[in-house]
Write a protein that holds these residues in place. Sequence first.
Motif, short mmCIF file in Angstrom:
data_model
loop_
_atom_site.label_atom_id
_atom_site.label_comp_id
_atom_site.label_asym_id
_atom_site.label_seq_id
_atom_site.Cartn_x
_atom_site.Cartn_y
_atom_site.Cartn_z
N ARG A 350 0.83 -1.21 0.00
CA ARG A 350 0.00 0.00 0.00
C ARG A 350 0.86 1.25 0.00
O ARG A 350 0.59 2.22 -0.73
N ILE A 351 1.93 1.27 0.81
CA ILE A 351 2.81 2.45 0.85
C ILE A 351 3.52 2.60 -0.49
O ILE A 351 3.66 3.72 -1.02
N ALA A 352 3.99 1.48 -1.06
CA ALA A 352 4.67 1.54 -2.36
C ALA A 352 3.75 2.08 -3.45
O ALA A 352 4.18 2.88 -4.29
N LEU A 353 2.48 1.66 -3.43
CA LEU A 353 1.52 2.18 -4.41
C LEU A 353 1.38 3.69 -4.28
O LEU A 353 1.31 4.42 -5.27
N GLY A 354 1.32 4.16 -3.03
CA GLY A 354 1.19 5.60 -2.80
C GLY A 354 2.36 6.39 -3.34
O GLY A 354 2.22 7.57 -3.69
#
Length: 855
Positions: A350-354
């Motif tokens: 999720r953080i990487a997608l952001g």
Amino acid sequence: MVFADPGEALTRARALLDAGPSPLHASVAHQVIGIWQRDFGDLRLALNHLRRAREYAARADSADREADVLATLGVALVHAGRTREGLAAFERGVARGGGHTRARVLYRRAYVWWVLGHHREALEDVRRAIPVLRQAEDVIWTARALTLRATVHLALGAVERAEADFTAAEALWDTTGQEHDKADAVESRGLAAFRSGDVPAALRLLDEAEERYARLGTPTFMLNIRRCEVLMAAGLAPEALAEADAAIGRLDGIGGQSTRKAELLLAAARAARLAGDPHTAIARAALAVRLFAGQRRTWWETHARLVLIEARHAAGRGSGRLVADAAAVAEKLAAFGAPAAPEASLLAGRIALGLGWTADAERHLAVAARSRRAGPPLARMTGWAAQALRARAAGSTRGVLEACRRGLDVLDDHRMTLGASELRARATEQGAELAALAQRASLVSGGPRRLLVWSERWRATVLSTPPTRPPADPELLSGMTAFREIASRADAARMEGRPVPALEREQRRLERQIRSRTLHMRGEAPEGGDRFDVGRLLERLGDEVRLVELAVLDGRVQVLLCGQGRVRRFEAGLLADAETEAEHVQAGLRRLAHPGAEARLAVVEAAGRRLEELLLGPAAAHLGGGPVVIVPPGRLHRVPWALLPSLRERVLSVSPSAGSWLRARETAPPPDGRHVLVRGPGLATGGAEVPELADRYACATVLECDEARVPRVLEELDGAALAHIAAHGTFRADSPLFSALRMADGPIVVHDFERLDRSPYRIILSCCDTALLASVGADELLGLVTALLPLGTAGVVACSAPVNDAAVVPLMLALHKGLGVGLSLAEALRDARAALPGDALHQATGWAFSAFGAA
């Protein structure tokens, strides 16, 4: 005896020491005091007594006695955070003890390995201990070892193995008098029930364990930790945070175990994050990480780091470093075999997608998505959330919607195991992300119909099935009776100006008891299923009626206008602005409920115009000339919709969802047509409309004065065609299911209404604040109105603001006049508003009331 009757054991040990015992007996007495202080008191005193116990064992020249004390000392040192010293004590104990004693030492070292998070080592030591303990026919220690092995299995996610060991241990405990151990076994079964997905059983067993501990007078810090975990899964994170913080305060007050403090801090951090308080979560988690690191508890430290990263991400601190930290935590948790590993992989993805790192995100999300196929419900939901994010990153709308559908189906199955409407409502929060992902995908490429379907998929789901009826539980019923008596006495004391703190404390205690027992209810899965059908809705609306469903995406209101065989979408204003304006309107209506505030009328009307722009936008020009049904999100339930200019002269009703309106529309009235009129005490007008209505409805049942008592009122309301209740209403934002109407013998609360076989087909509540609701979960509402709708009520008239009692009387009489000529509640309320005098007081009174449902 120290785990059968701790207080008695402590007393006897002290008496023995006062009698000048032999070194062997003095060693036993000091060890007993050390165990008591270690588990229930001051850890520093425990270490002092255990060192003296070892000294006396050495003087007695008993190797087995010394080995046994070394094992107890090892546990105390580890709980004090002195892990290296504790493990060294165990090494000496294993070496000194033989046979049966060594098996007991191995069991206690296995316990320490579990505390430290070294689960494989724990299983190895307990595997070596159990055969020896069984061969020695040592029932108590065999039961303890089986209970420990089950607990380790639970930590590794092996629920079936754990349940087998718990069952075997329980059979052994039944043959003993070890009351503290038995309480611990009940607590452990509660943990097993939770791990298998049975939240009501977990709460019931943990409450039973707490009662057992209370009888023994022993603290329950492990129980606090476990209850926090269950409360969080049930959507009660603020309560979990309060419990964890209170337990930390008690633990610090007695100088208790450092290990338990670290675990409580971790529970508090998790609860704060789920409660939307990332800064508190960061503070608690950072302290937990430091304590676990100092205690050499890597398994626990890694879990605390996961919560710390989650909290930092929630506080808006996304960065490449955070992705790397989350990935490292995921790798460590997977190596430990910890069930939380997919959660860490989801977080990293999720953080990487952001950050736009799609390749990294795909790698982490693919790992997290593996958990969607098996395991407890919340773990599978983690997997489906990861799969939905993968599909969104790949640009697959179909993949997003399929993953969201599957994930929400898992949560639906989980919610239906919950009997209490409060738990069902709060559990929906766990599906909020999936619902939002599906709505965004629908908005981009699916058209208004698909957006409507997904808006309904996660709106007012608790109202889609009748709540589980509270059981005919004598304790629950006697608790309700006692609660009414205490609440009635407290009200009388307040009116006389007498102090009521003692009564209020007892009232809060009874409320906790009642709520606790209702949370134990298991759900009943409904037959079949009633999926929302857009075609059926449009057919029922026909060409004249318009249904306006307001969805909120990324903070902006999306208006879905249904009618004339189609669904159209319009974009309106920001939800936050609308909420602020609604608060201004509520403040204005409160002022207008008192004579002399006429100058506020223009201000309130101007706020109504602004609300219309924010909530309806361009859709206001396309409402046609017929009736309108408003379906607002939970956060807008306090809007007085009749104040909006384009709705002011209309036949207007409000519904928690389009599906709820459909069910109300298709609900048939009862055949006997009974009318019930209820007048409670303390109204400024005395409920002046009730005598006039009694003359109008010649055959109506009238309950007033001493006859308006809760049991009789409930009896008459059950299955009535029309009920009118004039009584003081109280909304409880802190505990919405204790929102109440005041009767002659005390309050009638939402929990009472849930006992009805069928609530009245139409019900009119001519009292303040009866339409107020608490917004909980993803988009759920708890309160009096929403308790009635699933129980057979097709229409409600209720009030969302304080009103002037005298001004209510003509509104109610005009409303019933319309009902008498065959109008619906919404039609009669529209005409009743128009018939009121044109002054500010009466206009504000009319705006404060709304018709809910479709009758």
